[in-house]
Design a protein around this motif. Structure first.
Motif, PDB file in Angstrom:
ATOM      1  N   VAL A 176       0.956  -1.053   0.057  1.00 59.44           N
ATOM      2  CA  VAL A 176       0.040   0.218  -0.023  1.00 59.44           C
ATOM      3  C   VAL A 176       0.845   1.372   0.187  1.00 59.44           C
ATOM      4  N   HIS A 178       0.965   5.606   0.197  1.00 63.99           N
ATOM      5  CA  HIS A 178       0.267   6.716   0.006  1.00 63.99           C
ATOM      6  C   HIS A 178       0.930   8.017  -0.308  1.00 63.99           C
ATOM      7  N   LEU A 190      -8.226   5.958  -4.737  1.00 58.63           N
ATOM      8  CA  LEU A 190      -7.671   4.748  -4.443  1.00 58.63           C
ATOM      9  C   LEU A 190      -7.495   3.892  -5.671  1.00 58.63           C
ATOM     10  N   ALA A 192      -6.224   0.536  -7.569  1.00 56.38           N
ATOM     11  CA  ALA A 192      -5.763  -0.961  -7.065  1.00 56.38           C
ATOM     12  C   ALA A 192      -5.390  -1.773  -8.322  1.00 56.38           C
ATOM     13  N   ILE A 256      -4.025   6.784  -3.088  1.00 51.75           N
ATOM     14  CA  ILE A 256      -3.581   5.417  -2.297  1.00 51.75           C
ATOM     15  C   ILE A 256      -3.240   4.664  -3.564  1.00 51.75           C
ATOM     16  N   ALA A 258      -2.958   0.382  -3.862  1.00 51.37           N
ATOM     17  CA  ALA A 258      -3.143  -0.898  -3.078  1.00 51.37           C
ATOM     18  C   ALA A 258      -2.875  -1.867  -4.167  1.00 51.37           C
ATOM     19  N   TYR A 259      -1.789  -3.146  -3.838  1.00 54.91           N
ATOM     20  CA  TYR A 259      -1.511  -3.945  -4.856  1.00 54.91           C
ATOM     21  C   TYR A 259      -1.695  -5.392  -4.095  1.00 54.91           C
ATOM     22  N   ILE A 274      -5.640  -5.824   3.262  1.00 51.38           N
ATOM     23  CA  ILE A 274      -5.231  -4.464   2.720  1.00 51.38           C
ATOM     24  C   ILE A 274      -6.676  -3.772   3.230  1.00 51.38           C
ATOM     25  N   LEU A 278      -6.910  -0.433   5.341  1.00 48.08           N
ATOM     26  CA  LEU A 278      -7.522   0.856   5.021  1.00 48.08           C
ATOM     27  C   LEU A 278      -8.505   1.359   5.967  1.00 48.08           C
TER      28      LEU A 278
END
Length: 542
Positions: A176, A178, A190, A192, A256, A258-259, A274, A278
Motif C-alpha cells: 500500500v 500513500h 484509491l 488498485a 493511495i 493498493a497492490y 489491505i 485501509l
C-alpha cells in the motif's frame, strides 16, 4: 458533499463528489476541434499487453490532476445526453493542467519512452509471482518469497516513487502506497491492482510461442503470464506517478495505491488484509473513488467502446467429495466412487444455468449502448432492443435471440459453471475410497451464494439417492438418513465464497460521469493508431 455545476441549457448536473467545502466544481469539455489536437502522441504498436498498460498510465496522468483541484474553466460543463438509452458525457480535461498534459503526451509518444515502458512491463512479467490455490500463510509457505523479488524490482525501476510515497507492507507481501495531498480534508483516490498471476501447466509450457514468463517483446506483443492480467495496473500506475514526480507535480488530493498478492484465488490473504488496513488507517467511507481492474475497450465499426466494469459477479468453488468403501478391484461394486462422481458431474453439466435478461442489469444496459452506437449492429436486433425497453414480450424474444447473436450472452448475463479439478484413485487394482471434483462458479449479479448452493444441492440430491449415498450439502444432511453405501459431501472448496458486488451507479452519478469523461478524453487524444475513430462511447461493463 454534493457540488453543482450550472449549465445554461440544461438542468444542473449534480456531482456526488468529495470536493473541498464551498467550492463549485466546473468542468472543461473538449470540443470537436480539440479532440485530435495531440495526435503526435499516437502509439503505433498494436501490442495488446502494452495497450492494457498504457491505457492505465494515460488515464492516470489525466485522472489524478483532475481529482487534485477544483478549479476549471469558467465556461465549462459536463453535458448529459437527454436520451434515456446509454446516455453519454463529453470528453473532459483539467484546463489548468493543460501544459503538464501536453508535456506528458509528448514524452509518452517518443520511441525511447515506449521501449522503456515495454521493458518495465516485460521485466515485471519475468518475475513469476504465481498464486496457487493451496498457498499457506506468508510466514510458513516459501512459495511467497518470489514476491520480495518483485518488491526489489519496482524499487529500482521507480526510484522517485519510492523516495516520495510512503510504502507499507501488508500481510508481508501486499503493498500500500500513500501519496500525501496538500488538502487533508479531501478524501483520497484509491487505485488498485494485483501482482500475482495464475500458474502454467508444466506439461504445456513448450506449446507457448514464447516462454510463459519470458516478458519478451516481439515488436507487437509482450508475452507471458501477467502481461495483461494484471501487472500493467502496477507498472502503469508506477510509471504515471514517476513521470509526474519528474515534473515536480504535487497532488492536492491524496492518492493511495493498493497492490494485492492473491487476487487469482479470491484475495484471501492480500485484499482481505489491505481492506482491514485501509479501514484502520483511514476509517470507514473514507475513499472518494476506487479504480480497480476490470473492463477494456474495442473498436466496433469505427467506434471505440470503452467498458469500465461497474458490476462484478459473485464467486463460489464447490467441492464434491465422494467417499465409498475400499477394496480390491477384482471384486468391484456396480459403481466405484469415480463412477458415482462421474454421474454427479454429468448431471451438473446436463443442467446448465439459464441467463436472465433484466432491464436494470449491466448486460442489458451494455446491449443498449451497442444498439445505439454500433453502426454494424443488425437493424432487426436494434429494433428489438428498442422495443424491449417497454415490452416484456419483446424482452423475452430478445433473450431467446441473444443465445445465437452473442456467444458471450450466457456467460455475461448468467451464472457460469466449470468443472476444473478432478481427483481419484491411487492404484490401478485398488478401489478408490475418496475422490473429488471442484466446480468453479461466477455468480450472476441477480443471484447469490445461497441460491447457487440450493440449486447445486437440488441437482446432486437425486444422483446421491440413485446410488444409495448420503448427502451432506454445505453442512446440512439432505435425503437418505438410513445406512447407505457411502457419502457425497458438498462444500466451499477454499472458503472463498463471495456475493455479487453492489453495482456502481451509472445514471446521475458524478464519479462515474467524471470517469467516463476522462476515459473519452484519453481515448480521443492518445490513441494507438494513426487513424482516429469516428467516435468513442463509454458503456457499463461487467
Amino acid at each position: 458533499m454534493r457540488q453543482t455545476a450550472q449549465t445554461p441549457e440544461r438542468e444542473p448536473f449534480v456531482a456526488h463528489w468529495s470536493a473541498k467545502p464551498d467550492t463549485e466544481l466546473e468542468w472543461h469539455t473538449i470540443s470537436d476541434s480539440q479532440n485530435y489536437r495531440r495526435q503526435r502522441s499516437s502509439l503505433r504498436s498494436k501490442a495488446l499487453s502494452f495497450a492494457c498498460f498504457l491505457s492505465l498510465a494515460l488515464l492516470a496522468h489525466r485522472f489524478w490532476p483532475y481529482l487534485t483541484s477544483a478549479v476549471f474553466s469558467a465556461d465549462s460543463r459536463l453535458s448529459v445526453d437527454e436520451d434515456s438509452m446509454c446516455p453519454q458525457v463529453s470528453a473532459i480535461s483539467p484546463s489548468n493542467y493543460a501544459s503538464l498534459i501536453d508535456s506528458l503526451d509528448e514524452e509518452y509518444g517518443t520511441k525511447e519512452f515506449k521501449l522503456k515502458a515495454y521493458e518495465s512491463l516485460g521485466a515485471a512479467v519475468r518475475i513469476p509471482t504465481v498464486c496457487y490455490d493451496d498457498l499457506g500463510t506468508p510466514e510458513e509457505d516459501p512459495r511467497w518469497k518470489i514476491f520480495y523479488d518483485f518488491h526489489s524490482y519496482i524499487e529500482k525501476r521507480f526510484p522517485k516513487v519510492h523516495a516520495t510515497l510512503q510504502r507499507t507492507e501488508v500481510a508481508t507481501y501486499a503493498l500500500v502506497y500513500h501519496w500525501q495531498g496538500a488538502d487533508a480534508s479531501l478524501k483520497p483516490l484509491l487505485l488498485a491492482a494485483h501482482i500475482d498471476v495464475v500458474p502454467t501447466n508444466d506439461a504445456t509450457d513448450d506449446d507457448w510461442i514464447n516462454p510463459p514468463f519470458s516478458g519478451y517483446y516481439d515488436g507487437e506483443w509482450i508475452w507471458g503470464r501477467g502481461s495483461c492480467d494484471y501487472k500493467p495496473g502496477v507498472i502503469g500506475s508506477m510509471t504515471a506517478i514517476e513521470t509526474l514526480l519528474e515534473r515536480g507535480f504535487k497532488p492536492t488530493r491524496s492518492i493511495i495505491l493498493a497492490y494485492g498478492i492473491d487476487e487469482e484465488r479470491g484475495g484471501l490473504t492480500g485484499a482481505a488484509a489491505i481492506g482491514e488496513y485501509l479501514v484502520k488507517t483511514y476509517g470507514k467511507d473514507s475513499i472518494s473513488m476506487i479504480v480497480d481492474e476490470g473492463g477494456g475497450y474495442s473498436d466496433m465499426g469505427g467506434t471505440i467502446f470503452a467498458a469500465p466494469a461497474v458490476a462484478e459477479k459473485g464467486y463460489l468453488d464447490v467441492r464434491m467429495d465422494v467417499l465409498t468403501p475400499g477394496g480390491h478391484s477384482s471384486r468391484p461394486p456396480k459403481h466405484t466412487g469415480i463412477g458415482i462422481l462421474a454421474g454427479v458431474v454429468t448431471e451438473l453439466e446436463a443442467n446448465p444455468h439459464v441467463p436472465e435478461l433484466a432491464r436494470d442489469r449491466t448486460y442489458y444496459q451494455s446491449l443498449q449502448c451497442r444498439a445505439k452506437y454500433d453502426a454494424a449492429f443488425p437493424p432487426d436486433m436494434r429494433k428489438l432492443v428498442l422495443e424491449s425497453q417497454s415490452s416484456d414480450e419483446k424482452l423475452r424474444e430478445l433473450a431467446k435471440r441473444l443465445d445465437d447473436f452473442d456467444p458471450a450472452y450466457s456467460a455475461s448475463a448468467g451464472t457460469t459453471q466449470a468443472i476444473d479439478i478432478i481427483y481419484g484413485g491411487v492404484k490401478v487394482n485398488a478401489l478408490p475410497e475418496a475422490v473429488y471434483a471442484i466446480a468453479n462458479h461466477r455468480i450472476a449479479d441477480h443471484s447469490s451464494v445461497s441460491e447457487l448452493q440450493d440449486r447445486f444441492t437440488n441437482i446432486v440430491a437425486p444422483v446421491a439417492a440413485k446410488y444409495n449415498m448420503s448427502l451432506d450439502a454445505f453442512g446440512k444432511t439432505v435425503g437418505l438418513e438410513v445406512p447407505t453405501w457411502g457419502l457425497v459431501k458438498l462444500s466451499d472448496a477454499f472458503a472463498s465464497a463471495l456475493e455479487p458486488a453492489p453495482v456502481t451507479p451509472t445514471t446521475g452519478s458524478g464519479p462515474y460521469e467524471l470517469l467516463s469523461g476522462t476515459v473519452l478524453s484519453t481515448l480521443k487524444t492518445n490513441l494507438r493508431t494513426d487513424n482516429p475513430p469516428d467516435d468513442a462511447v463509454v458503456t457499463p461493463g461487467l
